[in-house]
Design an enzyme around this catalytic site. Structure first.
Site, PDB file in Angstrom:
ATOM      1  N   GLU B  60       2.697 -13.609  -9.592  1.00  0.00           N
ATOM      2  CA  GLU B  60       2.343 -14.448  -8.441  1.00  0.00           C
ATOM      3  C   GLU B  60       2.260 -15.930  -8.786  1.00  0.00           C
ATOM      4  O   GLU B  60       2.636 -16.783  -7.975  1.00  0.00           O
ATOM      5  CB  GLU B  60       1.023 -13.980  -7.816  1.00  0.00           C
ATOM      6  CG  GLU B  60       1.122 -12.676  -7.032  1.00  0.00           C
ATOM      7  CD  GLU B  60       1.039 -11.438  -7.923  1.00  0.00           C
ATOM      8  OE1 GLU B  60       0.863 -11.586  -9.142  1.00  0.00           O
ATOM      9  OE2 GLU B  60       1.169 -10.316  -7.392  1.00  0.00           O
ATOM     10  N   HIS B 129      -7.159  -5.047  -1.072  1.00  0.00           N
ATOM     11  CA  HIS B 129      -5.906  -5.081  -0.308  1.00  0.00           C
ATOM     12  C   HIS B 129      -6.160  -5.273   1.186  1.00  0.00           C
ATOM     13  O   HIS B 129      -5.322  -4.908   2.005  1.00  0.00           O
ATOM     14  CB  HIS B 129      -5.105  -3.786  -0.506  1.00  0.00           C
ATOM     15  CG  HIS B 129      -4.518  -3.630  -1.868  1.00  0.00           C
ATOM     16  ND1 HIS B 129      -5.279  -3.342  -2.973  1.00  0.00           N
ATOM     17  CD2 HIS B 129      -3.245  -3.732  -2.312  1.00  0.00           C
ATOM     18  CE1 HIS B 129      -4.487  -3.252  -4.039  1.00  0.00           C
ATOM     19  NE2 HIS B 129      -3.249  -3.488  -3.661  1.00  0.00           N
TER      20      HIS B 129
END
Lengths: 332, 324
Positions: B60, B129
């Site tokens: 990321e 999440h």
């Protein structure tokens, strides 16, 4: 890993080229030493990180680049900016926090950039230049510019995750990226040997990235190695890695008392001055002592001119800075 | 006019932008070959090729950082961070690099990049999440943040984000991906910073964004049965946000409720309330109220998550409170 043993003899650099390299190194050295005194006198705000003793790396690397090539730098980045060709007046103005500076006094020493010549900025975050250069290399690849991206980073950045992500992605995508590690042995206030286990070359090897270990105090060796790696990157062979062994003469920042450092280490760093090597090479090329002295005095005059320009430049206006957070568009 | 799903609207916006501008590229984890974890980027690789549609490793920091460098180099990268929770791993590139480049370099660079990232719960994805972290990025000068709820806005805001010269975080609520709706053959671009009055009403102004819009509308319909007329404003853009639209509505209703899925503390609602009280204090007949997630991580068990995410009952209770 090959150890470069280039010298003036097997370089393709002529006498004038060598003088030009020396001029860049002297400009970095003298500008930084004067910035150091300006900082001590309170004319430079914040804090600055000097690259005294490391000048051969930016000078040698940048001499092997084309104007279209892009450069991402780090917090110890004055040399990269000067070597890339920034105007010295506007460079000094920025560090003095003046309106005419490259960043209009909003960035300072750690953020000098020049979009026009592909200088993507110094960076205050260790290792952050690596993914930015990765993206610049991606733009070169997608837009087929024929340019390469170069990133300068210190050995302190080796332990940053972003570096490992960049090595992998650059290799995976075969990007035209040349990664130059200025290994000065120090990660801020700690010796890198105490902070990082792997050898740099081993790391590059793990990612299948061609690598060279260079005497970073030998500007000719830096130039020759960079030329080879830049040519490979430009030819589409993927990322390249150059480790330049050098030394940090000053503290991490100006004003750093370096109580963590053995005085003998500082003395050794001062002794391994890259200026000695290039001055010897110049002498071998029949450049006279008078010519070398003239380079120094000319550089000194340019640096003083830049400082005078910086002193005369007005301060930036707050309202103009406040209004420039977003890009003006037709809608606004 | 075709009936599509929310994810298709995003896909069409990407495809149209890629067709119109060769500088647009898309990269992220599993966006090319696999077509994205939620199918949002399906078919783009086949249509636009591996040079412009790229799978990345699970990196990321490098994804976001490379987007900054690519944008500074003349591309318009659209990158995906697979879950908004993973934005934590990209924060240096977003906060210290993308957001500041224009200002910090004295206006020399613009960074026209878009980060697409799904937020929100309701699918049992658990604490790492499901988070709604839009307030984090909205807090950073230099970033823009949008969060569409409808298909036309999903399309129009993404096109606007890609056209925008500055970095935009495009937040997709993952519970909306399968939602059906209509999309024009040539959908309009939706200006960033403009809210939409979705339902007119005279009694209470109810501001929301993203998937909460549909719970708010349900609550509004039920309240209408009791004779309470709620004006529903879909914010659409979180940074910048449309203070004029909200002030206009409050000038009519004199009451304000804000509903979002993100936790209440230090959130988007807090900013809107503080600013509205500042510029419109005399308009208020009751203290403004927020309906948001409680101050806890998103839980996994459906029984817990049902209570965590604001529901129409809580929204109705808040409306009744400002009317009491």
């Amino acid at each position: 890993m090959p150890q470069a043993t280039a010298s003036a003899k097997d370089s393709n650099l002529g006498r004038d080229d060598a003088i030009a390299l020396y001029t860049v190194m002297q400009t970095i050295r003298q500008a930084e030493l004067r910035l150091g005194t300006l900082f001590a006198d309170g004319e430079v705000p914040g804090f600055i990180h000097l690259s005294v003793g490391q000048e051969a790396v930016p000078a040698g690397v940048t001499a092997a680049l084309e104007p279209i090539d892009t450069v991402a730098s780090n917090h110890r980045g004055h040399g990269h900016a000067i070597a890339k060709g920034l105007d010295l007046d506007r460079f000094v103005m920025e560090i003095m926090g003046k309106d005419g500076g490259y960043c209009r006094g909003r960035g300072g020493s750690m953020h000098v950039a020049d979009a026009k010549i592909g200088m993507l900025g110094a960076n205050g975050i260790v290792g952050a230049g690596l993914p930015i250069a990765l993206g610049s290399a991606l733009a070169h690849q997608v837009k087929k510019t024929g340019a390469v991206a170069v990133v300068f980073f210190g050995d302190g950045a080796l332990a940053e995750g972003a570096m490992h992500e960049t090595f992998n992605l650059a290799a995976l995508w075969k990007l035209p990226l040349v990664m130059v590690c200025e290994n000065n042995g120090w990660a801020e206030f700690s010796p890198t040997a105490r902070e990082f286990v792997a050898k740099l070359g081993d790391l590059a090897h793990a990612f299948r990235i061609p690598a060279s270990l260079i005497d970073g105090n030998d500007v000719m060796a830096v130039y020759n190695a960079t030329r080879k790696h830049v040519a490979a990157a430009r030819a589409g062979e993927g990322p390249q890695f150059i480790e330049c062994k050098t030394q940090r003469v000053r503290g991490h920042f100006e004003g750093d008392q370096q109580k963590y450092r053995d005085p003998a280490d500082i003395a050794a760093a001062t002794k391994d001055d890259p200026m000695h090597k290039i001055e010897k090479d110049l002498a071998d090329m029949q450049v006279s002592a008078a010519e070398i002295e003239k380079v120094k005095t000319d550089v000194a005059a340019r640096v003083e001119k830049a400082i005078t320009a910086g002193r005369n430049e007005p301060l930036p206006k707050f309202a103009e800075a406040f209004g420039d957070v977003y890009t003006p568009t037709a809608r606004h | 006019m075709a009936e599509l799903r929310f994810a298709h609207a995003i896909n069409r916006a990407l495809a149209d932008a890629l067709t119109e501008d060769p500088n647009v590229i898309v990269f992220g984890e599993d966006v090319a070959g696999p077509g994205g974890p939620f199918g949002v980027t399906r078919g783009l690789l086949e249509k636009f090729g591996p040079d412009r549609i790229r799978d990345t490793p699970i990196s990321e920091a490098a994804i976001a950082g490379a987007a900054v460098g690519a944008a500074m180099g003349g591309l318009k990268p659209v990158v995906e961070i697979m879950f908004m929770d993973f934005l934590t791993l990209a924060m240096d590139a977003l906060v210290n690099q993308a957001a500041k480049a224009r200002f910090m370099f004295g206006g020399q660079f613009s960074v026209p990049m878009v980060v697409c990232t799904p937020h929100g719960g309701g699918v049992g994805a658990g604490p790492q999440h499901s988070q709604c972290l839009e307030a984090w990025v909205a807090h950073v000068p230099g970033l823009k943040v949008v969060c569409p709820a409808t298909l036309p806005d999903a399309y129009g805001l993404l096109r606007a984000a890609i056209n925008d010269p500055d970095p935009v975080i495009y937040v997709e609520n993952k519970s909306l991906y399968a939602k059906k709706g209509e999309l024009a053959d040539k959908p309009a671009i939706v200006e960033i910073g403009k809210a939409n009055v979705v339902r007119a009403g005279k009694d209470v102004t109810l501001v929301t964004y993203g998937a909460m819009l549909f719970r708010v509308l349900k609550a509004a319909e039920e309240l209408a049965q009791e004779g309470i007329e709620v004006e529903v404003i879909d914010l659409r853009s979180i940074q910048p946000w449309d203070e004029a639209a909200i002030l206009t509505s409050i000038s009519k209703t004199h009451r304000l409720v804000i509903c979002h899925e993100a936790v209440e503390a230090f959130g988007v609602g807090a900013e809107i309330v503080a600013h509205m009280v500042d510029i419109g204090f005399d308009e208020f007949d009751a203290p403004p109220v927020r309906v948001a997630a409680p101050f806890m991580p998103p839980p996994y068990a459906p029984s817990l998550e049902d209570e965590f995410v604001p529901n129409p009952e809580r929204i109705k209770a808040a409306v009744r409170r400002v009317l009491a």
